[in-house]
Write a protein that holds these residues in place. Structure first.
Motif, PDB file in Angstrom:
ATOM      1  N   THR A 149      47.926  61.267  80.679  1.00  0.00           N
ATOM      2  CA  THR A 149      48.841  61.811  81.689  1.00  0.00           C
ATOM      3  C   THR A 149      50.279  61.551  81.256  1.00  0.00           C
ATOM      4  O   THR A 149      50.605  60.468  80.778  1.00  0.00           O
ATOM      5  CB  THR A 149      48.579  61.150  83.055  1.00  0.00           C
ATOM      6  OG1 THR A 149      47.240  61.416  83.460  1.00  0.00           O
ATOM      7  CG2 THR A 149      49.535  61.692  84.102  1.00  0.00           C
ATOM      8  N   ARG A 152      56.758  64.112  83.904  1.00  0.00           N
ATOM      9  CA  ARG A 152      57.550  65.308  83.603  1.00  0.00           C
ATOM     10  C   ARG A 152      58.917  65.284  84.300  1.00  0.00           C
ATOM     11  O   ARG A 152      59.912  65.594  83.689  1.00  0.00           O
ATOM     12  CB  ARG A 152      56.776  66.564  84.009  1.00  0.00           C
ATOM     13  CG  ARG A 152      55.721  66.958  82.995  1.00  0.00           C
ATOM     14  CD  ARG A 152      56.390  67.385  81.703  1.00  0.00           C
ATOM     15  NE  ARG A 152      55.430  67.850  80.700  1.00  0.00           N
ATOM     16  CZ  ARG A 152      55.177  67.229  79.569  1.00  0.00           C
ATOM     17  NH1 ARG A 152      55.788  66.085  79.305  1.00  0.00           N
ATOM     18  NH2 ARG A 152      54.339  67.727  78.687  1.00  0.00           N
ATOM     19  N   ARG A 168      52.032  65.801  84.140  1.00  0.00           N
ATOM     20  CA  ARG A 168      51.080  66.749  83.555  1.00  0.00           C
ATOM     21  C   ARG A 168      49.812  65.978  83.232  1.00  0.00           C
ATOM     22  O   ARG A 168      49.850  64.926  82.604  1.00  0.00           O
ATOM     23  CB  ARG A 168      51.656  67.374  82.295  1.00  0.00           C
ATOM     24  CG  ARG A 168      50.680  68.285  81.575  1.00  0.00           C
ATOM     25  CD  ARG A 168      51.254  68.771  80.265  1.00  0.00           C
ATOM     26  NE  ARG A 168      50.238  69.418  79.453  1.00  0.00           N
ATOM     27  CZ  ARG A 168      50.450  69.870  78.219  1.00  0.00           C
ATOM     28  NH1 ARG A 168      51.642  69.734  77.670  1.00  0.00           N
ATOM     29  NH2 ARG A 168      49.480  70.433  77.541  1.00  0.00           N
ATOM     30  N   ARG A 208      44.427  73.928  83.668  1.00  0.00           N
ATOM     31  CA  ARG A 208      45.504  73.036  83.248  1.00  0.00           C
ATOM     32  C   ARG A 208      46.289  72.638  84.493  1.00  0.00           C
ATOM     33  O   ARG A 208      46.942  73.475  85.118  1.00  0.00           O
ATOM     34  CB  ARG A 208      46.406  73.769  82.259  1.00  0.00           C
ATOM     35  CG  ARG A 208      47.377  72.878  81.523  1.00  0.00           C
ATOM     36  CD  ARG A 208      48.166  73.726  80.553  1.00  0.00           C
ATOM     37  NE  ARG A 208      49.067  72.921  79.766  1.00  0.00           N
ATOM     38  CZ  ARG A 208      49.992  73.419  78.957  1.00  0.00           C
ATOM     39  NH1 ARG A 208      50.113  74.734  78.840  1.00  0.00           N
ATOM     40  NH2 ARG A 208      50.784  72.625  78.262  1.00  0.00           N
ATOM     41  N   GLY A 210      48.892  70.167  86.954  1.00  0.00           N
ATOM     42  CA  GLY A 210      49.962  69.214  87.149  1.00  0.00           C
ATOM     43  C   GLY A 210      49.704  68.480  88.453  1.00  0.00           C
ATOM     44  O   GLY A 210      48.866  68.898  89.268  1.00  0.00           O
ATOM     45  N   THR A 312      55.572  70.614  85.178  1.00  0.00           N
ATOM     46  CA  THR A 312      54.404  69.742  85.203  1.00  0.00           C
ATOM     47  C   THR A 312      53.294  70.300  84.345  1.00  0.00           C
ATOM     48  O   THR A 312      52.364  69.595  83.950  1.00  0.00           O
ATOM     49  CB  THR A 312      53.875  69.574  86.639  1.00  0.00           C
ATOM     50  OG1 THR A 312      53.533  70.855  87.167  1.00  0.00           O
ATOM     51  CG2 THR A 312      54.887  68.900  87.514  1.00  0.00           C
ATOM     52  N   LEU A 313      53.342  71.585  84.064  1.00  0.00           N
ATOM     53  CA  LEU A 313      52.309  72.214  83.255  1.00  0.00           C
ATOM     54  C   LEU A 313      52.727  72.431  81.826  1.00  0.00           C
ATOM     55  O   LEU A 313      51.901  72.661  80.953  1.00  0.00           O
ATOM     56  CB  LEU A 313      51.924  73.581  83.866  1.00  0.00           C
ATOM     57  CG  LEU A 313      51.456  73.539  85.308  1.00  0.00           C
ATOM     58  CD1 LEU A 313      51.156  74.927  85.794  1.00  0.00           C
ATOM     59  CD2 LEU A 313      50.225  72.663  85.435  1.00  0.00           C
TER      60      LEU A 313
END
Length: 314
Positions: A149, A152, A168, A208, A210, A312-313
């Motif tokens: 992890t 971000r 993320r 994917r 966040g 976040t992604l």
């Protein structure tokens, strides 16, 4: 033409005044299309609760401003509105950013609700977890997240005394979050997600994701999961409108869904869902000076926010 709320209008005016107008609507990392402003649909709960008001996220200036200068600029804009973030926190974040290459530096968010004082939010890019002074319970929960992890950004809302740490996640199964969810005070979160999402937890499998943790001095942790709209419903965009009905009110606008925010509140057993909206194609005019609104929604709000959260992604 629909008038923009004051804080959003000011943000759009700053961007329209860019000295690089030829790329001002296509360069940002904030949205999938590069557009420097994101609105979002009103938060929609699967139960009786919900919240209205307009929320948005925007770049603090056009592309000519270096990333390293964006955090001080954003902090100054909040201060000019009487919502200054703590100077020591800003100084700490600026120092941390100065030692690394930046992706975006900082964004500015807004919450504009009829009858309430508008609120601003600072999104500061976070090079490392050490850059943000975290309360003990937030730090303890963080270390229960899966290995890999990455932090971000840090969201700061001075008017509400609210902070939000965005991360993320690595590729995980939803059940890999179980230890973290217990530590964060959300032991029933997986059951709520399973009941509230089409196809239950399978809907998140392989996505994917966040995640953010939000808190105030006297509140429990509020969690939000983030996933791109195209990833969440790649073959059935209408299914997203069932999850976030406010999308049905913007179908006539030339916009596309960006980031989906799925909110989890430990005080209730229901989801809140919001969806970021951006112009459907590149090169669109930014808004008020062009004689048309940038993007408009009814009872819009940001995807917690961003207000928002695309990095976040990324």
């Amino acid at each position: 033409m629909t008038a923009l709320p004051p804080l959003l209008d000011a943000a759009v005016n700053r961007l329209e005044s860019s000295s690089w107008p030829e790329v001002a609507s296509t360069w940002s990392r904030l949205t999938p299309t590069g557009f420097p402003v994101e609105l979002a649909t009103a938060s929609q709960s699967t139960g009786p609760r919900g919240s209205g008001g307009l929320r948005w996220t925007a770049e603090v200036a056009g592309p000519e401003l270096p990333e390293a200068h964006r955090l001080p600029r954003a902090a100054a804009l909040l201060a000019a509105s009487g919502q200054a973030p703590r100077p020591d926190l800003v100084a700490r974040l600026v120092a941390a950013q100065s030692s690394t290459a930046l992706r975006f530096g900082a964004w500015l968010g807004g919450r504009e609700t009829t009858g309430r004082t508008p609120g601003l939010k600072l999104y500061a890019e976070l090079p490392s977890l050490a850059a943000a002074p975290l309360p003990g319970h937030i730090e303890a929960a963080w270390y229960r997240l899966p290995t890999g992890t990455r932090p971000r950004m840090l969201g700061v809302e001075p008017a509400r005394g609210r902070y939000e740490l965005y991360a993320r996640l690595p590729s995980v199964d939803a059940f890999d979050l179980l230890t973290f969810l217990y530590a964060a005070g959300h032991p029933a979160a997986l059951a709520v997600l399973d009941a509230g999402l089409p196809d239950g937890l399978r809907r998140l499998s392989g996505r994917r994701l966040g995640l953010s943790m939000a808190w105030t001095a006297d509140s429990p942790i509020t969690l939000t999961l983030f996933v791109s709209a195209r990833t969440l419903f790649p073959m059935a965009p209408d299914a997203l409108a069932e999850l976030a009905p406010a999308l049905k009110r913007v179908r006539r606008l030339d916009v596309r869904s960006a980031l989906v925010a799925i909110g989890l509140d430990p005080a209730r057993d229901e989801l809140s869902v919001s969806v970021g909206l951006v112009p459907a194609g590149p090169g669109r005019p930014l808004g008020s000076k062009s004689g048309r609104p940038a993007t408009s929604t009814t009872s819009a709000r940001p995807s917690h926010g961003p207000n928002h959260s695309p990095s976040t992604l990324g």
